[in-house]
Structure formats: structure tokens, C-alpha cells
Design a protein around this motif. Structure first.
Motif, PDB file in Angstrom:
ATOM      1  N   MET A 244      -8.180  10.412   3.333  1.00 54.13           N
ATOM      2  CA  MET A 244      -7.539   9.131   3.547  1.00 54.13           C
ATOM      3  C   MET A 244      -8.088   8.492   4.809  1.00 54.13           C
ATOM      4  N   SER A 245      -8.033   7.206   4.850  1.00 57.10           N
ATOM      5  CA  SER A 245      -8.615   6.496   5.982  1.00 57.10           C
ATOM      6  C   SER A 245      -7.600   6.310   7.098  1.00 57.10           C
ATOM      7  N   ASP A 246      -8.116   5.871   8.240  1.00 60.08           N
ATOM      8  CA  ASP A 246      -7.249   5.625   9.387  1.00 60.08           C
ATOM      9  C   ASP A 246      -6.324   4.441   9.166  1.00 60.08           C
ATOM     10  N   THR A 247      -6.598   3.640   8.161  1.00 64.46           N
ATOM     11  CA  THR A 247      -5.802   2.429   7.944  1.00 64.46           C
ATOM     12  C   THR A 247      -4.606   2.644   7.048  1.00 64.46           C
ATOM     13  N   ASP A 248      -4.380   3.876   6.582  1.00 66.12           N
ATOM     14  CA  ASP A 248      -3.260   4.116   5.665  1.00 66.12           C
ATOM     15  C   ASP A 248      -1.923   3.722   6.261  1.00 66.12           C
ATOM     16  N   GLY A 249      -1.695   3.964   7.553  1.00 64.89           N
ATOM     17  CA  GLY A 249      -0.440   3.569   8.185  1.00 64.89           C
ATOM     18  C   GLY A 249      -0.248   2.072   8.113  1.00 64.89           C
ATOM     19  N   GLY A 250      -1.294   1.306   8.431  1.00 60.81           N
ATOM     20  CA  GLY A 250      -1.223  -0.149   8.347  1.00 60.81           C
ATOM     21  C   GLY A 250      -1.055  -0.613   6.917  1.00 60.81           C
ATOM     22  N   THR A 251      -1.730   0.054   5.990  1.00 62.35           N
ATOM     23  CA  THR A 251      -1.631  -0.300   4.580  1.00 62.35           C
ATOM     24  C   THR A 251      -0.210  -0.068   4.087  1.00 62.35           C
ATOM     25  N   ASP A 252       0.402   1.035   4.510  1.00 62.13           N
ATOM     26  CA  ASP A 252       1.775   1.317   4.098  1.00 62.13           C
ATOM     27  C   ASP A 252       2.724   0.235   4.606  1.00 62.13           C
ATOM     28  N   ASP A 253       2.523  -0.212   5.852  1.00 61.54           N
ATOM     29  CA  ASP A 253       3.356  -1.284   6.394  1.00 61.54           C
ATOM     30  C   ASP A 253       3.164  -2.570   5.606  1.00 61.54           C
ATOM     31  N   GLU A 254       1.906  -2.864   5.260  1.00 59.98           N
ATOM     32  CA  GLU A 254       1.618  -4.066   4.483  1.00 59.98           C
ATOM     33  C   GLU A 254       2.257  -3.977   3.103  1.00 59.98           C
ATOM     34  N   LEU A 255       2.163  -2.798   2.487  1.00 55.07           N
ATOM     35  CA  LEU A 255       2.766  -2.621   1.164  1.00 55.07           C
ATOM     36  C   LEU A 255       4.276  -2.826   1.218  1.00 55.07           C
ATOM     37  N   GLU A 256       4.905  -2.315   2.255  1.00 50.75           N
ATOM     38  CA  GLU A 256       6.352  -2.484   2.391  1.00 50.75           C
ATOM     39  C   GLU A 256       6.701  -3.960   2.553  1.00 50.75           C
ATOM     40  N   GLU A 257       5.896  -4.679   3.337  1.00 44.14           N
ATOM     41  CA  GLU A 257       6.130  -6.106   3.528  1.00 44.14           C
ATOM     42  C   GLU A 257       5.960  -6.870   2.211  1.00 44.14           C
ATOM     43  N   ILE A 258       4.924  -6.530   1.464  1.00 43.90           N
ATOM     44  CA  ILE A 258       4.687  -7.162   0.160  1.00 43.90           C
ATOM     45  C   ILE A 258       5.842  -6.846  -0.780  1.00 43.90           C
ATOM     46  N   ARG A 259       6.284  -5.598  -0.762  1.00 43.35           N
ATOM     47  CA  ARG A 259       7.388  -5.194  -1.628  1.00 43.35           C
ATOM     48  C   ARG A 259       8.630  -6.029  -1.341  1.00 43.35           C
ATOM     49  N   GLU A 260       8.945  -6.195  -0.057  1.00 43.26           N
ATOM     50  CA  GLU A 260      10.132  -6.964   0.325  1.00 43.26           C
ATOM     51  C   GLU A 260      10.010  -8.425  -0.111  1.00 43.26           C
ATOM     52  N   ARG A 261       8.834  -9.017   0.064  1.00 43.47           N
ATOM     53  CA  ARG A 261       8.630 -10.411  -0.382  1.00 43.47           C
ATOM     54  C   ARG A 261       8.821 -10.518  -1.887  1.00 43.47           C
ATOM     55  N   LYS A 262       8.286  -9.577  -2.619  1.00 42.49           N
ATOM     56  CA  LYS A 262       8.398  -9.615  -4.083  1.00 42.49           C
ATOM     57  C   LYS A 262       9.839  -9.426  -4.529  1.00 42.49           C
ATOM     58  N   ARG A 263      10.562  -8.547  -3.837  1.00 44.16           N
ATOM     59  CA  ARG A 263      11.981  -8.384  -4.169  1.00 44.16           C
ATOM     60  C   ARG A 263      12.741  -9.686  -3.980  1.00 44.16           C
ATOM     61  N   ARG A 264      12.479 -10.370  -2.845  1.00 45.24           N
ATOM     62  CA  ARG A 264      13.155 -11.641  -2.594  1.00 45.24           C
ATOM     63  C   ARG A 264      12.826 -12.656  -3.678  1.00 45.24           C
ATOM     64  N   LYS A 265      11.542 -12.754  -4.038  1.00 49.59           N
ATOM     65  CA  LYS A 265      11.134 -13.696  -5.085  1.00 49.59           C
ATOM     66  C   LYS A 265      11.797 -13.352  -6.413  1.00 49.59           C
TER      67      LYS A 265
END
Length: 159
Positions: free
Chosen positions: A1-22
Motif C-alpha cells: 500500500m502507498s503512503d497516501t492510503d491515510g489521505g485516501t481514506d479521509d477523502e473516501l469518508e468525505e465523499i461518502r458523507e457528501r453522497k449520503r447527504r445527496k
């Protein structure tokens, strides 16, 4: 796994929350399949042949890209996520039971190959396969590890 997985996980959570709201907004407005801008919603672009009413498909959905994960678990009331691997014997043995759950229950089944989607496997703490995570209302509700019988899987999604 790459060093960016932590950032990717945060981004995924943010995307998930936006999609839930929509999704909540769409459900409240009674306009499934359209975004606030009037165009097609990403919820409708899961890439499976199911109706706008979000009836779960009769076949398991193979996850193609990680961004589709949140789309699928948000779209259906109940989703059984099957974290599996091609090389896993017990995963292959469970394949008929997993297909039966998709065909015979009101749950959608999402298959996630842990070798292709290592970030998701890590995010959900998958340390062995098969691991199955049941989502209700877009949130993880239950988790089982190891080979399960068809009856056990049906009890899991109906409970």
C-alpha cells in the motif's frame, strides 16, 4: 500500500458523507436518480442493471473502482459486502451461497477483491478472507469472518 492510503481514506469518508447527504435530499424530494444540478447522479452510475427504485440486483455487484463502494452501500438499504480473493479456497466455496443471497433476499451483495482494493480492505480491518460486512443504511452493522453457510448468510441479512 502507498503512503497516501491515510489521505485516501479521509477523502473516501468525505465523499461518502457528501453522497449520503445527496441521497437523503433526493429521498426527501422524491427524485431518485437526479442530482441537485438536474443531471444524472453518481448513485445511478453504479454500472449494474437495476431500476431507479433501488431494488437490489439479483446478482452480486463486482466492485470495479473504490469510489463505487460508497455509492453501492448508500444506494441500498441492506448491503452484504464480501471481501474476498481469487486465490481463496473458502471464498470460492462460498460463491454459490453469496449468489443465492443476492438472488433470494432483499439485500444487495457487493464483492470486493482485496488484492485489487487493498485500501478498502485496510479501512475495514480485513485481515483474512472471506470477511463479510453487513451494511444497513450505509453504515456497517455486523461482520463475520470465515466461510459461512447459505443459511447463515440469509439469517445475517434478514436479522
Amino acid at each position: 500500500m502507498s503512503d497516501t492510503d491515510g489521505g485516501t481514506d479521509d477523502e473516501l469518508e468525505e465523499i461518502r458523507e457528501r453522497k449520503r447527504r445527496k441521497l437523503r435530499e433526493k429521498l426527501e424530494d422524491g427524485t431518485p436518480g437526479e442530482s441537485a444540478s438536474g443531471g444524472a447522479s453518481s448513485v445511478e452510475s453504479v454500472g449494474t442493471d437495476h431500476t431507479e427504485s433501488s431494488a437490489p440486483p439479483d446478482e452480486p455487484i463486482e466492485l470495479e473502482t473504490p469510489d463505487r463502494f460508497d455509492v453501492v452501500v448508500s444506494k441500498y438499504d441492506t448491503v452484504l459486502v464480501d471481501f474476498h480473493a481469487e486465490w481463496c479456497g473458502p471464498c470460492k466455496m462460498m460463491e454459490p451461497a453469496v449468489k443465492s443471497v443476492a438472488r433470494e433476499t432483499d439485500a444487495a451483495v457487493l464483492k470486493v477483491d482485496i488484492d485489487r482494493h487493498q485500501g478498502l480492505a485496510s479501512k475495514f480491518g480485513v485481515r483474512s478472507v472471506p470477511t463479510l460486512v453487513l451494511f444497513r443504511g450505509g453504515e456497517p452493522a455486523q461482520r463475520v469472518m470465515g466461510a459461512q453457510s447459505e443459511a447463515a448468510l440469509k439469517r445475517l441479512v434478514s436479522g
